[in-house]
Scaffold this active site. Structure first.
Site, short mmCIF file in Angstrom:
data_model
loop_
_atom_site.label_atom_id
_atom_site.label_comp_id
_atom_site.label_asym_id
_atom_site.label_seq_id
_atom_site.Cartn_x
_atom_site.Cartn_y
_atom_site.Cartn_z
N PHE A 114 -13.95 3.24 4.67
CA PHE A 114 -13.01 2.44 3.91
C PHE A 114 -12.61 3.20 2.66
CE2 PHE A 114 -11.02 -1.03 1.67
CZ PHE A 114 -10.35 -1.66 2.71
N VAL A 115 -11.30 3.41 2.52
CA VAL A 115 -10.80 4.23 1.41
C VAL A 115 -9.93 3.41 0.46
CG1 VAL A 115 -10.94 6.42 2.65
CG2 VAL A 115 -8.87 5.04 2.86
N GLU A 143 4.25 4.06 5.71
CA GLU A 143 3.04 3.24 5.66
C GLU A 143 1.89 4.02 5.03
OE1 GLU A 143 1.63 0.66 5.38
OE2 GLU A 143 1.02 -0.33 7.22
N ASP A 144 0.98 3.30 4.38
CA ASP A 144 -0.15 3.99 3.76
C ASP A 144 -1.16 4.50 4.80
OD1 ASP A 144 -0.95 1.40 4.45
OD2 ASP A 144 -1.87 0.93 2.53
N ARG A 189 -5.09 0.42 -6.73
CA ARG A 189 -3.99 1.10 -6.02
C ARG A 189 -3.42 2.24 -6.88
NH1 ARG A 189 -2.18 -2.14 -1.65
NH2 ARG A 189 -2.52 -4.37 -1.90
N GLY A 224 0.78 -1.24 0.00
CA GLY A 224 0.00 0.00 0.00
C GLY A 224 0.80 1.28 0.00
N ASP A 230 -4.62 2.05 10.94
CA ASP A 230 -6.04 1.79 11.18
C ASP A 230 -6.16 1.28 12.62
OD1 ASP A 230 -8.74 1.41 10.56
OD2 ASP A 230 -8.41 -0.51 9.60
P1 IMP Z 1 -3.93 -1.92 10.88
O1 IMP Z 1 -3.04 -3.05 11.26
O2 IMP Z 1 -5.37 -2.18 11.28
O3 IMP Z 1 -3.44 -0.57 11.33
O4 IMP Z 1 -4.04 -1.94 9.31
C1 IMP Z 1 -3.18 -1.33 8.49
C2 IMP Z 1 -3.33 -1.90 7.10
O5 IMP Z 1 -4.69 -2.20 6.78
C3 IMP Z 1 -2.90 -0.88 6.11
O6 IMP Z 1 -1.55 -1.07 5.77
C4 IMP Z 1 -3.81 -1.11 4.93
O7 IMP Z 1 -3.22 -2.05 4.06
C5 IMP Z 1 -5.04 -1.77 5.49
N1 IMP Z 1 -6.16 -0.81 5.57
C6 IMP Z 1 -6.68 -0.25 6.67
N2 IMP Z 1 -7.69 0.58 6.38
C7 IMP Z 1 -7.80 0.55 5.04
C8 IMP Z 1 -8.68 1.24 4.10
O8 IMP Z 1 -9.56 2.04 4.45
N3 IMP Z 1 -8.48 0.93 2.80
C9 IMP Z 1 -7.53 0.07 2.36
N4 IMP Z 1 -6.70 -0.57 3.18
C10 IMP Z 1 -6.84 -0.34 4.51
MG MG Z 2 -1.22 -2.17 3.75
#
Ligand code: IMP
Ligand code: MG
Length: 185
Positions: free
Chosen positions: A155-156, A102-103, A168, A46, A106
């Protein structure tokens, strides 16, 4: 896979706004690491567009490396709380100034696991640069040293973020219309 236009609810951050903010982050990072060695680590997949654009806005010499962790699988929208390294770094980070790119943060589980793992390898400094932050969903505390945008709990996709691995490539960050989106399989 559906055309993005059929599942796009709204453009949240347009290309021009992204470009401007990425330039600002690049300037800030260039100033902060002036005279220091720097290693950017892109969390695949991402963060690829963000990392490429950011790197071009960083005026100080730096290296790049890539790693992949899996916590979200295709078709899954929830982080499990576990992150598995599926592709490790090629670079020895001991005594290096490491900046994780990081993208989106979340739940925070992914970046928190990566920080923990890389922390054991004795980097000189270890910081986080995230394009997007969804603070409403946070479960694990993570420090974000450089942040592009705080966004609502939607969700984006686009600019690196995927919709089941597609889209992407879009130059903007858009919100998915979950009433229109039909996940494959
Ligand atoms: P976390 O471990 O929950 O913080 O998730 C992080 C990863 O979840 C990111 O690197 C994204 O790949 C994916 N992610 C979280 N939210 C989104 C979203 O809204 N769209 C797309 N990917 C997401
Ligand atoms: Mg990711």
């Amino acid at each position: 896979m559906q055309d993005y236009k059929d599942v796009l609810a709204e453009i949240l951050i347009d290309a021009e706004t992204l470009d401007k903010r990425v330039a600002e982050l690049g300037e800030q990072i260039s100033a902060d690491y002036l005279g220091e060695d720097l290693l950017l680590i892109c969390i695949l997949r991402g963060a690829v567009p963000f990392m490429v654009d950011l790197s071009r806005r960083i005026s100080t010499p730096h290296m790049m490396d890539f790693m992949a962790v899996s916590s979200y699988g295709v078709g899954k929208r929830e982080s499990t709380g576990f992150a598995r390294v599926t592709l490790d770094l090629q670079t020895d980070i001991r005594d290096r100034n490491v900046l994780l790119v990081e993208d989106i943060v979340d739940s925070g589980h992914t970046i928190s696991a990566v920080l923990q793992m890389l922390g054991t390898r004795s980097p000189r400094t270890l910081k986080v640069c995230a394009l997007l932050d969804k603070p409403e969903r946070r479960e694990a505390h993570v420090p974000i040293d450089y942040l592009g945008f705080t966004i609502p709990n939607k969700f984006v996709f686009g600019y690196g973020l995927d919709l089941d691995e597609y889209h992407r490539n879009l130059p903007f960050v858009g919100v998915v219309d979950l009433n229109k989106y039909k996940p494959a399989g």
